[in-house]
Design a protein around this motif. Structure first.
Motif, short mmCIF file in Angstrom:
data_model
loop_
_atom_site.label_atom_id
_atom_site.label_comp_id
_atom_site.label_asym_id
_atom_site.label_seq_id
_atom_site.Cartn_x
_atom_site.Cartn_y
_atom_site.Cartn_z
N ILE A 314 -25.96 63.61 62.46
CA ILE A 314 -27.33 63.09 62.37
C ILE A 314 -28.23 63.98 63.22
N PRO A 315 -28.92 64.96 62.59
CA PRO A 315 -29.84 65.82 63.33
C PRO A 315 -31.28 65.32 63.19
N GLY A 316 -32.11 65.68 64.18
CA GLY A 316 -33.53 65.34 64.13
C GLY A 316 -34.36 66.54 63.71
N TRP A 317 -35.24 66.36 62.72
CA TRP A 317 -36.05 67.43 62.15
C TRP A 317 -37.53 67.22 62.47
N PHE A 318 -38.25 68.35 62.56
CA PHE A 318 -39.71 68.31 62.72
C PHE A 318 -40.27 69.60 62.14
N HIS A 319 -41.22 69.47 61.21
CA HIS A 319 -41.83 70.69 60.64
C HIS A 319 -43.12 70.32 59.90
N ASN A 320 -43.84 71.36 59.48
CA ASN A 320 -45.08 71.17 58.74
C ASN A 320 -44.81 70.55 57.38
N GLY A 322 -47.47 70.45 54.45
CA GLY A 322 -48.81 70.65 53.92
C GLY A 322 -49.76 71.13 55.00
N PRO A 323 -51.03 71.30 54.66
CA PRO A 323 -51.99 71.91 55.58
C PRO A 323 -52.44 71.01 56.72
N ARG A 324 -52.27 69.68 56.60
CA ARG A 324 -52.83 68.77 57.60
C ARG A 324 -51.80 67.89 58.30
N HIS A 325 -50.53 67.97 57.90
CA HIS A 325 -49.57 67.02 58.43
C HIS A 325 -48.27 67.70 58.86
N ASN A 326 -47.57 67.02 59.78
CA ASN A 326 -46.19 67.31 60.14
C ASN A 326 -45.32 66.13 59.73
N VAL A 327 -44.02 66.32 59.73
CA VAL A 327 -43.08 65.22 59.50
C VAL A 327 -42.03 65.22 60.60
N ASN A 328 -41.60 64.02 60.98
CA ASN A 328 -40.61 63.81 62.03
C ASN A 328 -39.56 62.86 61.46
N TYR A 329 -38.34 63.34 61.26
CA TYR A 329 -37.35 62.51 60.59
C TYR A 329 -35.94 62.88 61.04
N THR A 331 -31.79 62.91 59.47
CA THR A 331 -31.00 62.89 58.25
C THR A 331 -29.55 62.56 58.58
N ALA A 332 -28.81 62.14 57.57
CA ALA A 332 -27.36 61.99 57.68
C ALA A 332 -26.72 63.05 56.80
N VAL A 333 -25.88 63.88 57.42
CA VAL A 333 -25.19 64.96 56.71
C VAL A 333 -23.70 64.66 56.72
N ASN A 334 -23.12 64.47 55.55
CA ASN A 334 -21.70 64.14 55.46
C ASN A 334 -20.82 65.33 55.84
N PRO A 335 -19.52 65.10 56.07
CA PRO A 335 -18.62 66.19 56.49
C PRO A 335 -18.53 67.36 55.51
N ASP A 336 -18.91 67.14 54.24
CA ASP A 336 -18.90 68.24 53.28
C ASP A 336 -20.18 69.06 53.33
N GLY A 337 -21.11 68.71 54.24
CA GLY A 337 -22.35 69.46 54.39
C GLY A 337 -23.49 68.96 53.54
N GLU A 338 -23.27 67.89 52.77
CA GLU A 338 -24.33 67.37 51.91
C GLU A 338 -25.21 66.38 52.69
N THR A 339 -26.52 66.58 52.61
CA THR A 339 -27.48 65.63 53.20
C THR A 339 -27.63 64.46 52.24
N VAL A 340 -27.29 63.25 52.72
CA VAL A 340 -27.22 62.10 51.82
C VAL A 340 -28.27 61.03 52.14
N SER A 341 -28.97 61.15 53.26
CA SER A 341 -29.92 60.10 53.62
C SER A 341 -30.95 60.67 54.58
N ARG A 342 -32.16 60.08 54.55
CA ARG A 342 -33.25 60.54 55.43
C ARG A 342 -34.09 59.35 55.84
N TYR A 343 -34.48 59.34 57.12
CA TYR A 343 -35.41 58.32 57.63
C TYR A 343 -36.57 59.02 58.31
#
Length: 517
Positions: A314-320, A322-329, A331-343
């Motif tokens: 479960i890593p924490g992400w932060f990035h742009n 669009g031109p006016r917003h950022n996102v802070n979320y 994710t859940a990454v399964n042992p096979d490397g697939e991202t399966v969920s995001r909050y």
């Protein structure tokens, strides 16, 4: 003003309170700064409550502080009661939120001046007689709840429940949540005042409801075990009191990869802090940086870590975005490397992640951040191969409503990815650990708190702090925890029972006073 109408504060109290509250000189030849009686008592009460907060955590001092407040407002006018309560809130919040001065000096002043006035109003509502045994707890329940909810979503910092998280009173949390803990804390202070006055029968009647609430709190269900998980909470380490720098994003990420590579056992779940994966759009020019952390590389590296460790990450992400917003979320990454969920973070920080009244404020300042974080609106959960995790990102852990939402959405463990690396001192970080303990007790869940530079922590469902890192160190915390199900009464009903009881107590007493008149 006669000297006899004032109280001289001794050096220890004067040193703390005089810089924060209006002072009056009394006695021409003493050479000592003195305060009116109600301001002196209120300031001392605030001093005691402040030192019951983390990082000091001397919880009995809060009971003494409320005992002193209860005594000081007996047989007083409304103005005197307001001054007493305001001075208490002023000193308590000025000390308990001192870290905020480094972040926003105007916001810091607003907190202890305006919110301090709220405790002045609570003292006025309590009255000057023995009805305060009902009214003072009720009024403080209302004021605390308002402070947790207003303005701009609330500022639930340096709260009464934080003062008692290590005390026996905290066992009421599964029953009635933080507001019940506020009520029993104030009641205990009043009972202490009555004991000091040798009014033992009244003290017993006042403390009786506290004992009943504690006993019921121990007995009420707090969930049941589904299964166990072996977990690792990763803290990459690094300097404290830093600001975001796009040129340092890769280094922050690498510190967490490096720490993760030290994991020396098989684990089911690895938790990383908030926004340690902070990429920029592919193709962005280097500018002043020697290197940049691009989105495609970040996605590939995160998947690689999960595969190498053969665990859910479960890593924490932060990035742009669009031109006016950022996102802070997160994710859940399964042992096979697939991202399966995001909050995506729902409760964002005013003036930190978004600017309230932006159009108005931009008329007066050129320093307003150009981007707001885009608030999420989805359920506070992450599904994975090893379970469903409730998530409260950073600031959200201070709000009982966000912890409650995560568990009501089916969270079996509560995850708190956070980032306190920008803040001065360790007051806020210590209070965040206390908030994780409060959420654990309220919800009956394990809480895993991960921060890049501290504090990271593991908290059991009974609120016990099992392990915690130090500031700036690189460390991995290990534990075998439980996935749990079921709702506590506090999670099921939230603050509403206590708010209704407090409102009825205040309204009922007001009506009785009117009838008597």
């Amino acid at each position: 003003m006669k000297a006899s109408s004032c109280i001289c504060l001794y050096d220890a109290v004067t040193t703390v309170t005089v810089p924060f509250i209006p002072v009056f000189l009394c006695g021409r030849h003493t050479g000592r700064v003195q305060l009116p009686r109600h301001l002196a008592f209120g300031s001392l009460a605030g001093f005691l409550v402040a030192f019951s907060l983390p990082p000091w955590g001397w919880w009995p001092l809060a009971l003494i502080g409320f005992a002193l407040l209860s005594y000081a407002i007996l047989d007083t006018t409304r103005l005197q009661r307001f001054a007493t309560g305001w001075a208490m809130g002023f000193v308590w919040l000025a000390m308990g939120e001192l870290w905020m001065f480094d972040l926003t000096a105007p916001g810091y002043v607003f907190v202890f001046v305006v919110f301090g006035a709220g405790y002045g109003l609570a003292a006025v509502a309590a009255g000057s007689g023995e009805r305060q045994r009902v009214l003072l707890p009720a009024a403080n329940v209302i004021i605390e709840w308002l402070r947790w909810a207003w303005p701009f979503g609330g500022v639930p910092l340096a709260t009464v429940p934080m003062t008692q998280v290590e005390s026996p009173l905290a066992t009421v949390l599964p029953l009635g949540g933080g507001l019940l803990l506020v009520a029993v804390t104030v009641l205990s202070g009043i009972a202490l005042r009555l004991l000091w006055q040798r009014r033992f029968d009244h003290a017993a009647m006042t403390f009786g409801p506290v004992v009943v609430a504690v006993i019921i709190g121990v007995m009420v269900p707090n969930g049941s075990v589904i299964d166990t998980l072996d977990v690792a909470v990763v803290q990459g380490g690094g300097p404290q009191r830093t600001r975001a720098d796009v040129c340092e994003n890769q280094a922050v990420f690498e510190r967490h990869v490096e720490a993760t590579n030290t994991i020396d056992r098989e684990v089911d779940l690895i938790v990383w802090p908030e926004n340690v994966v902070n990429p920029i759009a592919d193709g962005t020019p280097l500018g002043r940086c020697d290197d940049l952390f691009y989105m495609t590389e970040a996605m590939d590296r995160v998947a690689e870590v999960a595969r190498q460790q053969n665990a859910v990450l479960i890593p924490g992400w932060f990035h742009n975005d669009g031109p006016r917003h950022n996102v802070n979320y997160s994710t859940a990454v399964n042992p096979d490397g697939e991202t399966v969920s995001r909050y995506d973070k729902v409760r964002i920080v005013p003036f930190g992640e978004f600017v309230p009244l932006r159009g108005f404020i931009e008329n007066f300042s050129d320093d307003v951040p150009s981007r707001d974080v885009r608030a999420g609106d989805g359920p506070a959960i992450l599904d994975s191969d090893v379970g469903r995790f409730g998530v409260s990102i950073s600031w959200e852990i201070f709000f009982e409503s966000r912890g409650r939402a995560a568990i009501r959405d089916g969270g079996e463990v509560l995850i708190n990815p956070t980032n306190g690396s920008s803040y001065w001192l360790t007051i806020l970080q210590s209070q965040q650990v206390a908030s994780s303990q409060l959420r654990a007790l309220e919800t009956g869940r394990w809480v895993l708190q991960a921060a890049p530079t501290g504090f990271s922590a593991i908290v059991s469902p009974d609120g016990e702090l099992l392990d915690r890192t130090d500031v700036s160190e690189q460390k991995v915390l290990y534990a075998t925890i439980e996935r749990r199900e079921g709702l506590t009464l506090a999670t099921r009903f939230g603050p509403w029972p206590m708010l209704v009881l407090a409102a009825l107590a205040l309204a009922g007493t007001s009506l009785r006073r009117r009838d008597a008149t």
